[in-house]
Design an enzyme around this catalytic site. Sequence first.
Site, PDB file in Angstrom:
ATOM      1  N   ASN A  28       0.823  -1.221   0.000  1.00 27.14           N
ATOM      2  CA  ASN A  28       0.000   0.000   0.000  1.00 27.14           C
ATOM      3  C   ASN A  28       0.852   1.263   0.000  1.00 27.14           C
ATOM      4  OD1 ASN A  28      -2.744  -1.067   0.173  1.00 27.14           O
ATOM      5  ND2 ASN A  28      -2.091  -1.877   2.155  1.00 27.14           N
ATOM      6  N   GLY A 147       0.763   8.184  10.518  1.00 30.78           N
ATOM      7  CA  GLY A 147       0.831   8.327   9.054  1.00 30.78           C
ATOM      8  C   GLY A 147       1.345   9.666   8.582  1.00 30.78           C
ATOM      9  N   GLY A 200      -6.781   0.086   2.431  1.00 31.77           N
ATOM     10  CA  GLY A 200      -5.323   0.116   2.645  1.00 31.77           C
ATOM     11  C   GLY A 200      -4.910   0.699   3.985  1.00 31.77           C
ATOM     12  N   ASP A 214      -0.854  -1.911  17.326  1.00 35.14           N
ATOM     13  CA  ASP A 214      -0.307  -0.881  16.435  1.00 35.14           C
ATOM     14  C   ASP A 214      -0.297   0.478  17.150  1.00 35.14           C
ATOM     15  OD1 ASP A 214       0.358   0.034  13.536  1.00 35.14           O
ATOM     16  OD2 ASP A 214      -1.312   1.332  14.142  1.00 35.14           O
ATOM     17  N   LYS A 218       2.971   2.852  18.437  1.00 38.15           N
ATOM     18  CA  LYS A 218       3.124   4.292  18.174  1.00 38.15           C
ATOM     19  C   LYS A 218       3.270   5.070  19.483  1.00 38.15           C
ATOM     20  CE  LYS A 218       0.478   3.868  13.921  1.00 38.15           C
ATOM     21  NZ  LYS A 218      -0.881   3.733  13.387  1.00 38.15           N
TER      22      LYS A 218
HETATM   23  N1  LIG Z   1      -0.828   1.219   5.335  1.00 36.52           N
HETATM   24  C1  LIG Z   1      -0.723   2.303   6.086  1.00 36.52           C
HETATM   25  O1  LIG Z   1      -1.625   3.133   6.147  1.00 36.52           O
HETATM   26  C2  LIG Z   1       0.515   2.537   6.884  1.00 36.52           C
HETATM   27  C3  LIG Z   1       1.534   1.618   6.960  1.00 36.52           C
HETATM   28  N2  LIG Z   1       2.651   1.874   7.700  1.00 36.52           N
HETATM   29  C4  LIG Z   1       3.740   0.913   7.765  1.00 36.52           C
HETATM   30  O2  LIG Z   1       4.376   0.875   6.503  1.00 36.52           O
HETATM   31  C5  LIG Z   1       4.859  -0.436   6.243  1.00 36.52           C
HETATM   32  C6  LIG Z   1       4.217  -0.950   4.959  1.00 36.52           C
HETATM   33  O3  LIG Z   1       2.819  -0.943   5.123  1.00 36.52           O
HETATM   34  P1  LIG Z   1       1.846  -1.369   3.922  1.00 36.52           P
HETATM   35  O4  LIG Z   1       2.401  -0.874   2.658  1.00 36.52           O
HETATM   36  O5  LIG Z   1       0.497  -0.980   4.338  1.00 36.52           O
HETATM   37  O6  LIG Z   1       1.987  -2.936   3.998  1.00 36.52           O
HETATM   38  P2  LIG Z   1       1.652  -4.006   2.842  1.00 36.52           P
HETATM   39  O7  LIG Z   1       1.446  -5.302   3.535  1.00 36.52           O
HETATM   40  O8  LIG Z   1       0.600  -3.468   1.948  1.00 36.52           O
HETATM   41  O9  LIG Z   1       3.007  -4.029   2.019  1.00 36.52           O
HETATM   42  C7  LIG Z   1       4.190  -4.634   2.446  1.00 36.52           C
HETATM   43  C8  LIG Z   1       4.889  -5.107   1.194  1.00 36.52           C
HETATM   44  O10 LIG Z   1       6.164  -5.588   1.552  1.00 36.52           O
HETATM   45  C9  LIG Z   1       6.354  -6.860   0.924  1.00 36.52           C
HETATM   46  N3  LIG Z   1       7.238  -7.649   1.753  1.00 36.52           N
HETATM   47  C10 LIG Z   1       6.959  -8.187   2.954  1.00 36.52           C
HETATM   48  N4  LIG Z   1       8.024  -8.881   3.387  1.00 36.52           N
HETATM   49  C11 LIG Z   1       8.977  -8.778   2.443  1.00 36.52           C
HETATM   50  C12 LIG Z   1      10.284  -9.288   2.297  1.00 36.52           C
HETATM   51  N5  LIG Z   1      10.798 -10.058   3.215  1.00 36.52           N
HETATM   52  N6  LIG Z   1      10.992  -8.954   1.199  1.00 36.52           N
HETATM   53  C13 LIG Z   1      10.467  -8.162   0.249  1.00 36.52           C
HETATM   54  N7  LIG Z   1       9.205  -7.649   0.306  1.00 36.52           N
HETATM   55  C14 LIG Z   1       8.497  -7.976   1.404  1.00 36.52           C
HETATM   56  C15 LIG Z   1       4.966  -7.470   0.827  1.00 36.52           C
HETATM   57  O11 LIG Z   1       4.914  -8.426  -0.179  1.00 36.52           O
HETATM   58  C16 LIG Z   1       4.130  -6.230   0.517  1.00 36.52           C
HETATM   59  O12 LIG Z   1       4.090  -5.967  -0.856  1.00 36.52           O
HETATM   60  C17 LIG Z   1       4.498  -1.271   7.473  1.00 36.52           C
HETATM   61  O13 LIG Z   1       5.590  -1.257   8.358  1.00 36.52           O
HETATM   62  C18 LIG Z   1       3.324  -0.519   8.061  1.00 36.52           C
HETATM   63  O14 LIG Z   1       3.200  -0.716   9.448  1.00 36.52           O
HETATM   64  C19 LIG Z   1       2.816   3.045   8.379  1.00 36.52           C
HETATM   65  C20 LIG Z   1       1.837   3.988   8.357  1.00 36.52           C
HETATM   66  C21 LIG Z   1       0.605   3.808   7.628  1.00 36.52           C
HETATM   67  N1  LIG Z   2      -2.721   0.162  10.281  1.00 26.50           N
HETATM   68  C1  LIG Z   2      -2.357   1.481  10.650  1.00 26.50           C
HETATM   69  C2  LIG Z   2      -1.672   2.163   9.524  1.00 26.50           C
HETATM   70  C3  LIG Z   2      -0.987   3.378   9.922  1.00 26.50           C
HETATM   71  O1  LIG Z   2      -0.125   3.435  10.777  1.00 26.50           O
HETATM   72  C4  LIG Z   2      -3.600   2.256  11.020  1.00 26.50           C
HETATM   73  O2  LIG Z   2      -4.707   1.753  10.784  1.00 26.50           O
HETATM   74  O3  LIG Z   2      -3.459   3.347  11.575  1.00 26.50           O
HETATM   75 NA    NA Z   3       3.641  10.899  11.095  1.00 29.87          NA
END
Ligand SMILES: NC(=O)C1=CN([C@@H]2O[C@H](COP(=O)(O)OP(=O)(O)OC[C@H]3O[C@@H](n4cnc5c(N)ncnc54)[C@H](O)[C@@H]3O)[C@@H](O)[C@H]2O)C=CC1
Ligand SMILES: N[C@@H](CC=O)C(=O)O
Ligand code: NA
Length: 444
Positions: A28, A147, A200, A214, A218
């Site tokens: 995402n 975020g 997402g 989560d 934070k």
């Molecule tokens: N989605 C959100 O709104 C937010 C997410 N985050 C953080 O950002 C990070 C990413 O979040 P998202 O994009 O939502 O997660 P997601 O699950 O959509 O994407 C993670 C990606 O990393 C890949 N991946 C996982 N393990 C891997 C590995 N060993 N090698 C290569 N690729 C690998 C997965 O296949 C996936 O495409 C996480 O740490 C999450 O906590 C932080 C703030 C907001």
């Molecule tokens: N899963 C988290 C993503 C952002 O940190 C949330 O829902 O706030």
């Molecule tokens: Na922030």
Amino acid sequence: MSDSTPETPRPSETAPGTVKVALLGAGNVGAEVARILIDHGGELAARVGAPIELIGIAVRDVAARRTVELPAGLLTTDADALIDAADVVIELTGGIEPARSRILRALHAGKPVISGNKALIARHGRQLQDAADAAGVPLSYEAAVAGAIPIVRPMRDSLAGDRVDRVLGIMNGTTNYILDQMDTTGAQFEDALAEAQRLGYAEADPTADVEGHDAAAKAAILASLAFHSTFTIDDVYCRGITGVTAADVAAARDSGYVIKLLAVCERYADGVNLRVTPTMIPREHPLAGVHGAYNAVFVEAENAGSLMFYGAGAGGAATASAVLGDFVSAARRLVLGGPAQVAEPHAQLPALPMDEVRTSFSITLVVHDRLGVLARIAQVFADHGVSIYTMQQKDHPRGAPRLAELRLVTHRGANKDLMATVEALAELADVEEVAGVIRVEHAD
Ligand SMILES: NC(=O)C1=CN([C@@H]2O[C@H](COP(=O)(O)OP(=O)(O)OC[C@H]3O[C@@H](n4cnc5c(N)ncnc54)[C@H](O)[C@@H]3O)[C@@H](O)[C@H]2O)C=CC1
Ligand SMILES: N[C@@H](CC=O)C(=O)O
Ligand code: NA
């Protein structure tokens, strides 16, 4: 191996002076970061003061379907080779391993790292920061807390000259979305969660969201910066929203409150208490107006007074904004030179357990509606030194004869006294059932 599914990153053909960027993860957030780096690379380069090039994106499966179409030539499964070829590394894969080892690999090689991985930073942040400090490079994680909202940097830099007393926040978009849907549309928990996943907001395993982990991560990260200490997720008392029922939400609404998953980090004379719990907030409280996946963080500081930070707490594009803010600042420093900021946790305040923490409860009782019942219930509160703030008597919701529902909100009391009060009420012959206990944040 076909050209479109390379196992190793392409050899770099970049001009000297170009800042080479490795992106780990294309989910995402990662996919949005890639899109913006590709579509707005020129603008970002102007802000960095040097050309920039996204040299590769490490993924688990190069053939997987993605939310954003990415140039196949950039995708690789060899994350280590990609890190070794880069100047700056952006980690957006999530989880503890291999994310931790990869970040350490980059830092040990003197490469700035940007990450949104709150689960990792809330557990191993100290180790990673020590590695960054030893290498003299920045480790940046604005995206990891709330975020898109700038809160990590304000906490670390802008408030460094003040004394923070309390941080109060809605810091998980998924649970705020779910609770808001339950409150405003009467949606079922599962339907609202499925929609949050589709949009997402949710973590790869949404248990982390709904169980409060989560938000707890934070809270630990923010409190470490706010109180110049080292807290981990294990220091946070944490209760999620899986036990919050439609009836709880409706009862709160009926009494002029809304239920939010609230993180509270507050300074006491001898330490800091960190907690994440479902909490009833009066409808007129500014946090009650935080809807959907929005987040808000209140900071109370000795000299600044009350500050509120508000905005999108989750979602791919919104979070990518925070990631790229960190990227521009790290890359600019790389181009211009100069030392990275070292944030020493000089205070090292202890995390306090819940027992002596002063908080308020809302307690819903189903009671036998008979002479003297209110006096006997009030006596239980008095025996435990807990003062009643408000009390409402309602007909029993299912119309049971001779039963009534009592909703009591307490003044602030020591958590252990409140818990003992609830236990004693459950033993009282007048009480048929303790139908709900939920913390309350009010200005008493
Ligand atoms: N989605 C959100 O709104 C937010 C997410 N985050 C953080 O950002 C990070 C990413 O979040 P998202 O994009 O939502 O997660 P997601 O699950 O959509 O994407 C993670 C990606 O990393 C890949 N991946 C996982 N393990 C891997 C590995 N060993 N090698 C290569 N690729 C690998 C997965 O296949 C996936 O495409 C996480 O740490 C999450 O906590 C932080 C703030 C907001
Ligand atoms: N899963 C988290 C993503 C952002 O940190 C949330 O829902 O706030
Ligand atoms: Na922030």
